[in-house]
Motif scaffolding. Structure first.
Motif, mmCIF file in Angstrom:
data_model
loop_
_atom_site.group_PDB
_atom_site.id
_atom_site.type_symbol
_atom_site.label_atom_id
_atom_site.label_comp_id
_atom_site.label_asym_id
_atom_site.label_seq_id
_atom_site.Cartn_x
_atom_site.Cartn_y
_atom_site.Cartn_z
ATOM 1 N N PHE A 84 86.414 -2.551 -18.757
ATOM 2 C CA PHE A 84 87.385 -3.104 -19.688
ATOM 3 C C PHE A 84 88.772 -3.160 -18.943
ATOM 4 N N SER A 85 88.980 -2.052 -18.095
ATOM 5 C CA SER A 85 90.487 -2.162 -17.540
ATOM 6 C C SER A 85 90.515 -3.324 -16.615
ATOM 7 N N PHE A 86 89.524 -3.546 -15.971
ATOM 8 C CA PHE A 86 89.417 -4.648 -14.942
ATOM 9 C C PHE A 86 89.309 -5.990 -15.376
ATOM 10 N N ARG A 87 88.770 -6.088 -16.478
ATOM 11 C CA ARG A 87 88.785 -7.470 -17.193
ATOM 12 C C ARG A 87 90.081 -7.628 -17.718
ATOM 13 N N LEU A 146 99.022 -1.498 -14.765
ATOM 14 C CA LEU A 146 98.558 -0.454 -15.262
ATOM 15 C C LEU A 146 97.052 -0.417 -15.341
ATOM 16 N N CYS A 147 96.226 -1.568 -15.756
ATOM 17 C CA CYS A 147 95.099 -1.614 -15.804
ATOM 18 C C CYS A 147 94.341 -1.823 -14.351
ATOM 19 N N TRP A 183 95.595 0.020 -11.944
ATOM 20 C CA TRP A 183 95.685 1.539 -11.457
ATOM 21 C C TRP A 183 94.675 2.413 -12.158
ATOM 22 N N ILE A 184 94.142 2.004 -13.385
ATOM 23 C CA ILE A 184 93.258 2.601 -14.098
ATOM 24 C C ILE A 184 91.932 2.403 -13.281
ATOM 25 N N THR A 185 91.725 1.221 -13.259
ATOM 26 C CA THR A 185 90.529 0.564 -12.427
ATOM 27 C C THR A 185 90.542 1.179 -10.992
ATOM 28 N N THR A 186 91.273 1.566 -10.465
ATOM 29 C CA THR A 186 91.411 2.181 -9.097
ATOM 30 C C THR A 186 91.052 3.676 -9.062
ATOM 31 N N GLU A 187 91.974 4.216 -9.954
ATOM 32 C CA GLU A 187 92.145 5.845 -9.850
ATOM 33 C C GLU A 187 90.625 6.389 -10.740
ATOM 34 N N VAL A 188 90.317 5.714 -11.847
ATOM 35 C CA VAL A 188 89.130 6.359 -12.645
ATOM 36 C C VAL A 188 87.951 5.727 -11.970
ATOM 37 N N GLY A 189 87.985 4.660 -11.077
ATOM 38 C CA GLY A 189 86.904 4.128 -10.423
ATOM 39 C C GLY A 189 86.678 5.058 -9.255
ATOM 40 N N ARG A 190 87.514 5.861 -8.674
ATOM 41 C CA ARG A 190 87.383 6.787 -7.660
ATOM 42 C C ARG A 190 86.742 8.052 -8.163
ATOM 43 N N GLN A 191 86.404 8.374 -9.364
ATOM 44 C CA GLN A 191 86.019 9.538 -9.652
ATOM 45 C C GLN A 191 84.316 9.803 -9.491
ATOM 46 N N PRO A 192 83.865 10.774 -9.039
ATOM 47 C CA PRO A 192 84.315 12.109 -9.777
ATOM 48 C C PRO A 192 85.185 12.486 -8.231
ATOM 49 N N TRP A 193 85.799 11.724 -7.624
ATOM 50 C CA TRP A 193 86.344 12.321 -6.410
ATOM 51 C C TRP A 193 87.981 12.268 -6.383
ATOM 52 N N THR A 194 88.503 13.244 -5.709
ATOM 53 C CA THR A 194 89.917 12.914 -5.491
ATOM 54 C C THR A 194 89.910 12.379 -4.034
#
Length: 477
Positions: free
Chosen positions: A331-334, A381-382, A384-395
């Protein structure tokens, strides 16, 4: 006990997400606004038109408030690395810490050194020197963004490192490979354009407000308002399409280097060619299916691979414990894409009004422009949410898990600190935004007076305090 640890871990993640979400708005605003101020002062020096100086003096007051809030919000994040994410700091510090120290030595000192001249030196130094100071602050914000994104991009697509077998630290092998990692150029362009586009719509909304206000009062709007609105709409019409192309290139890069993230963004579970593009759906992580899916046949492959037969990855290609939480980034991406397309359409609409000489006389268009004020920041903001949450489960993508990066935090302390953070942030930054809105609610005057030196000196004192150096690390979130 295990439950308490998991909740504390989730709160630590949420706390950092909350603080970085608040913080990222202000640096983006500063980057775009500093460039706008440099353009305004350059146009004033080149043409001698008073209107550009009036707008410069009007917007530099807003810049001082935004810049100050960016510093304060960034300072908090620096301490979170030590309190909540000390394991990450220890393991990745030899690379991310060095990159952020470069930001301090280059961008930070440049901004701090010239900010005072820019804010309240207009009548104290020559025009050329003042313009140089404005340009240096603007360039400093761009350099700062560059180092921060180099650090963050390395966490997304790590290159040029080796792992110390003794303690698991990431050690540098090739600094050029670290800095110019595969995702860095795409993310740098995408973020820079996002900052400029966000400010364009904020400036445009301010101009639209004053155009509507003048219309209600039965008078002609002032020249600074018309010039402000016109410049903002030019920027929207030019930058928004460029941002669409930059986003497409970034997507191709993500497909190559972070396919799990891309599969989660698209809500695709099975790897397939001639894939549809899902316009809507609700990805279900338990059943491994996207419920209520509404898609356009073949469009997914065309967009993601530029080929109707292109193969699109599915989340079933990856182990369950390596899949990002698809519902969030789906949803953040869309939302980001929808806002980007909407901003592009508004920019094109402005060209139509400009051609028909109705840019300053169409109340319907002005109302739309006013409503679009937060569009760029929401899209950012959306993104950055896509980028950072999409990286999970990794830092550090594919190498260091988020669960392995957290400090041994205690649930009770996390609950208290999270509550305090939310309350303080709402009061402090809510007040700051209120001041900013009231400031912009005043129409720019012809012959605009200088920025208040007392404001500038207070912010300069904050910016150059030695303790603020620690805040630079927080920007790498």
């Amino acid at each position: 006990m295990q439950n308490a640890h998991e909740i504390a871990f989730l709160l630590a993640r949420f706390q950092f997400a909350f603080t970085v979400g608040v913080h990222i708005i202000f640096p983006a605003f500063s980057i775009g606004l500093a460039a706008y101020l440099a353009v305004l002062e350059g146009l004033w020096l080149a043409t001698g038109r008073q209107v550009f100086l009036d707008l410069y003096r009007y917007w530099i007051k807003a810049f001082s408030v935004v810049f100050g809030m960016g510093v304060v919000s960034g300072l908090v994040m620096a301490y979170e690395f030590g309190t909540n994410w000390s394991v990450f700091s220890k393991k990745a510090g030899p690379i991310t810490g060095v990159l952020l120290s470069y930001e301090v030595m280059t961008a930070f000192f440049m901004e701090a050194g010239f900010l005072g001249v820019m804010l309240f030196g207009m009548n104290k130094v020559g025009r050329g020197l003042h313009f140089a100071a404005t340009c240096c602050v603007s360039v400093g914000t761009l350099i700062s963004m560059t180092w921060i994104l180099a650090s963050n991009s390395w966490m997304q697509t790590p290159r040029g490192y080796r792992i110390d077998p003794a303690n698991g630290q990431f050690l540098p092998d090739d600094w050029l490979a670290i800095i110019f990692n595969p995702s860095f150029p795409f993310r740098l362009v995408h973020m820079g354009l996002a900052a400029f586009l966000s400010v364009a719509f904020a400036v445009g909304a301010t101009g639209a407000w004053h155009l509507l206000k003048a219309r209600r009062q039965g008078r002609i709007s002032s020249e600074p308002v018309r010039v402000m609105f016109s410049m903002a709409m030019w920027m929207a019409a030019i930058i928004a399409p460029l941002q669409i192309f930059a986003g497409d290139a970034h997507g191709l890069n993500t497909l190559k280097y972070q396919p799990a993230k891309l599969a989660a963004m698209e809500g695709d579970w099975n790897s397939e060619g001639r894939a549809p593009e899902l316009l809507f759906g609700i990805p279900n992580m338990k059943t491994e299916h996207t419920d209520y899916a509404i898609g356009v046949p073949l469009l997914g492959s065309l967009i993601l691979t530029h080929s109707l037969d292109g193969k699109v990855p599915g989340m079933k290609d990856f182990p369950r414990d390596q899949r990002p939480p698809s519902p969030v980034i789906f949803f953040s991406f869309r939302i980001m894409v929808a806002l980007g397309v909407l901003m592009m359409l508004v920019g094109f609409w402005s060209l139509w009004h400009r051609r028909n000489s109705t840019l300053f006389t169409s109340p319907a268009f002005h109302r739309v422009a006013l409503c679009m004020a937060p569009a760029g920041f929401l899209a950012l903001l959306c993104g950055w949410i896509t980028t950072e949450v999409g990286r999970q489960p990794w830092t550090v993508y594919g190498l260091l898990r988020t669960s392995q990066s957290v400090s041994p935090v205690v649930l009770s302390s996390m609950v208290v600190s999270m509550t305090v953070f939310v309350v303080v942030y709402v009061v402090v930054f809510g007040s700051g935004l209120g001041i900013l809105v009231r400031m912009l609610g005043r129409e720019p005057e012809e012959g605009e007076h200088d920025a208040d030196p007392s404001h500038a000196s207070d912010i300069l004192a904050t910016r150059t305090h030695p303790a603020i150096v620690d805040a630079s690390a927080a920007k790498g979130a």
